[in-house]
Enzyme design. Structure first.
Site, PDB file in Angstrom:
ATOM      1  CG  ASP A  97      -1.978   0.964   1.273  1.00  0.00           C
ATOM      2  OD1 ASP A  97      -2.860   0.862   0.418  1.00  0.00           O
ATOM      3  OD2 ASP A  97      -1.978   1.863   2.151  1.00  0.00           O
TER       4      ASP A  97
ATOM      5  CD  GLU B 207      15.119 -14.207   5.110  1.00  0.00           C
ATOM      6  OE1 GLU B 207      14.080 -14.582   5.716  1.00  0.00           O
ATOM      7  OE2 GLU B 207      15.800 -13.243   5.471  1.00  0.00           O
TER       8      GLU B 207
HETATM    9  C1  GLC Z   1      -4.251   2.951  -0.699  1.00  0.00           C
HETATM   10  C2  GLC Z   1      -5.456   2.052  -0.558  1.00  0.00           C
HETATM   11  C3  GLC Z   1      -6.607   2.866  -0.100  1.00  0.00           C
HETATM   12  C4  GLC Z   1      -6.273   3.464   1.244  1.00  0.00           C
HETATM   13  C5  GLC Z   1      -4.975   4.254   1.188  1.00  0.00           C
HETATM   14  C6  GLC Z   1      -4.450   4.532   2.557  1.00  0.00           C
HETATM   15  O1  GLC Z   1      -4.403   3.887  -1.694  1.00  0.00           O
HETATM   16  O2  GLC Z   1      -5.694   1.387  -1.769  1.00  0.00           O
HETATM   17  O3  GLC Z   1      -7.791   2.137  -0.004  1.00  0.00           O
HETATM   18  O4  GLC Z   1      -7.291   4.319   1.649  1.00  0.00           O
HETATM   19  O5  GLC Z   1      -3.961   3.530   0.534  1.00  0.00           O
HETATM   20  O6  GLC Z   1      -3.998   3.363   3.176  1.00  0.00           O
END
Ligand code: GLC
Length: 564
Positions: A216, A269
């Site tokens: 993310d 790993e």
């Molecule tokens: C990314 C995710 C989204 C989230 C953001 C903050 O863009 O896809 O859903 O709100 O990160 O974590």
């Protein structure tokens, strides 16, 4: 709902470390997929119960959006504990059972890792709040002294990605920085303890058999945030800075790749090596480093998702990304829908967006979908056609739960039922992302269309019944059948990582609206995004996204797979 699995002919997964290169990956938003215990929230046992469905669909892997303990300030992207399961979604034992069931069905498992920020309920953040200014506990986050005599003003005028201020006061003159909601304090990735801890998390899930990670906000981790508020740039200065030189104070800094080199060592790993895909909203030219085999291995390419369905732009996007993949040594990724954007079956029913290329484009949803009017039938036709063509491209295809049903965005969720912080932080401007996160309809009737035995945590509209799995299963014309056939054939036909463009003729210049290519094994694909019919460059039709013309030509808004 039962979690007993019938997988008579269990599949053995190989040690092939390149399994992801041309995989079809199905994104599960766990809270909205299937609810096994009738509390209105989808759960891991719900996923396990649907393994036969996923297997029949024919995808190669699933990616699970966060299922970790969370107060759901941002749909689970606010993580309280990276190494546990939200009790509402199950237990670690349920997780292990789910992974075993998916693996036995031949499906790989990718989990979502959220390293940019924790939630404000994470043990580290609680400790930071309980600890004094200047403490080691605060140094894991981006705490800074506020301006003004008593620190009563924010350190800078930065805004959050979800709207509103990007700093939150903690009552002692200090403020912490958050890119997203205030419940999502950003970690300080220059802190070695933060780096070490995430290595432990990668091993924790890898040891449990997880095959890969979706990372993310991969381009946001490392930041250069001056210690003294007086030295911080203004938001206007930030906005004016290029993000193309690796030196922007907040986004896509070169140092972030040191972090991923460390992760790569952990991935190696394991056998097969674990893999990752970066969610990095960076310029196309900046993606290669995230996708490098010395880094995460693959990066999302959101170019098709951001484009209108237009043959010329699709062709340019595809060529560019295949070239980039060749240069980086990775494979490219294709995405039309995910949990952050309006479903593409709905997007394509909207008038063209022209220059407005905002990724979500949800402002129109505030009118409950009334303005502009969505042409649902056209949206679905175009989505089916575009997806069929996409599934024939070299690289990985990422599919979002419900798109295999041709599901539409839910535009008219009542205010009181909304959950998304981007809706609440941008009153009257952004309708947020709840409309693509409404629990799936499995059956045509029943309390929550088979999602569970009780209600659904976001309300399902009555028209969901027509999109239910039950309504589409066995119907040769349904979108579900189209996806199943396409994914099965893709398995047989997937080959090399190249394509050649074909020129196709159509009356009245219709060829300009057409995209046609051939893979090295003679697999031909024609996508007609215009309205006039075009000739087919081949006689053996393998699959079409809609009926062909009586004259055997390919009508507008339709795609076909052929053999030369
Ligand atoms: C990314 C995710 C989204 C989230 C953001 C903050 O863009 O896809 O859903 O709100 O990160 O974590």
């Amino acid at each position: 709902m039962t979690t007993v699995l019938e997988t008579p002919d269990a599949v053995t997964l190989t040690d092939d470390p390149t399994w992801w290169r041309q995989a079809a990956v199905y994104q599960i938003y766990p809270r909205s997929f299937a609810d096994s215990d009738g509390d209105g929230v989808g759960d891991l046992r719900g996923v396990t119960a649907k393994v036969p469905y996923l297997r029949e669909l024919g995808v190669d892997a699933v990616w699970l959006s966060p299922f970790y303990p969370s107060a759901l300030a941002d749909g689970g992207y606010d993580v309280d504990d990276y190494r546990d399961v939200d009790p509402r979604l199950g237990t670690l034992a349920d997780f292990d059972e789910m992974v075993a069931a998916l693996h036995a069905a031949g499906l790989r498992v990718v989990v979502d890792l959220v390293p940019n920020h924790t939630s404000d309920r994470h043990a580290w953040f609680r400790e930071a709040l309980a600890s004094p200014k200047g403490s080691a506990a605060r140094a894991r986050y981006l705490f800074r002294d506020g301006l003004g005599e008593h620190g009563e003003l924010p350190p800078s005028d930065w805004t959050s990605t979800f709207g509103g201020p990007g700093w939150e006061p903690v009552g002692d003159g200090q403020w912490y920085m958050h890119f997203f909601a205030k419940e999502q304090p950003d970690l300080d990735w220059t802190n070695p303890e933060v780096r070490e801890d995430f290595l432990a998390t990668l091993r924790f899930w890898s040891d449990r058999g997880v095959d890969g990670f979706r990372v993310d906000v991969a381009h946001g981790l490392v930041k250069d945030v001056a210690a003294d508020a007086a030295d911080l740039p203004t938001q206007a200065e930030l906005d004016a800075r290029t993000t193309l030189d690796g030196q922007h104070p907040l986004w896509d800094r070169d140092e972030v790749h040191e972090v991923y080199a460390g992760w790569r060592a952990v991935f190696e790993e394991y056998r097969p090596a674990r893999t990752a895909v970066a969610e990095a909203w960076v310029a196309p030219t900046r993606r290669a480093r995230y996708a490098s085999s010395a880094g995460l291995g693959q990066a999302f390419n959101f170019d098709l998702l951001e484009a209108d369905p237009d043959a010329r732009s699709f062709r340019e996007i595809i060529s560019r990304n295949l070239r980039a993949a060749e240069e980086s040594g990775s494979s490219t990724t294709w995405v039309f829908s995910n949990h952050d954007v309006v479903r593409h079956a709905t997007r394509y029913g909207l008038p063209p967006r022209g220059d407005d290329t905002t990724k979500a484009g949800t402002a129109w949803l505030l009118s409950g979908g009334a303005e502009p009017v969505v042409d649902v039938a056209r949206g679905l036709r175009l989505a089916r056609a575009a997806t069929l063509a996409m599934l024939a491209l070299p690289g990985s295809a990422y599919l979002y739960q419900g798109e295999e049903l041709g599901l539409q965005e839910v535009p008219d969720i009542p205010h009181a039922e909304r959950q998304d912080p981007s809706y609440f932080r941008n009153p009257g401007v952004d309708a947020g992302r709840d409309g693509c996160r409404v629990p799936l309809p499995w059956t045509t009737s029943g309390p929550s269309h088979g999602f569970g035995e009780a209600g659904a945590h976001l309300p399902q509209p009555a028209w969901f019944a027509a999109y239910a799995v039950e309504a589409q299963d066995g119907d040769p014309a349904s979108t579900l059948t189209l996806y199943r056939r396409a994914l099965a054939l893709r398995h047989e036909l997937q080959t090399g990582e190249r394509l050649e463009w074909l020129e196709v003729d159509g009356a009245g210049g219709a060829g300009a609206d057409v995209l046609a290519f051939e893979r090295p094994n003679g697999w031909r694909v024609v996508l007609n995004l215009g309205s006039g019919a075009v000739d087919l460059p081949g006689s053996e039709v393998l699959l079409a996204s809609g009926p062909l013309g009586a004259d055997g030509r390919l009508p507008g808004e339709t795609a076909v797979w052929l053999r030369a």
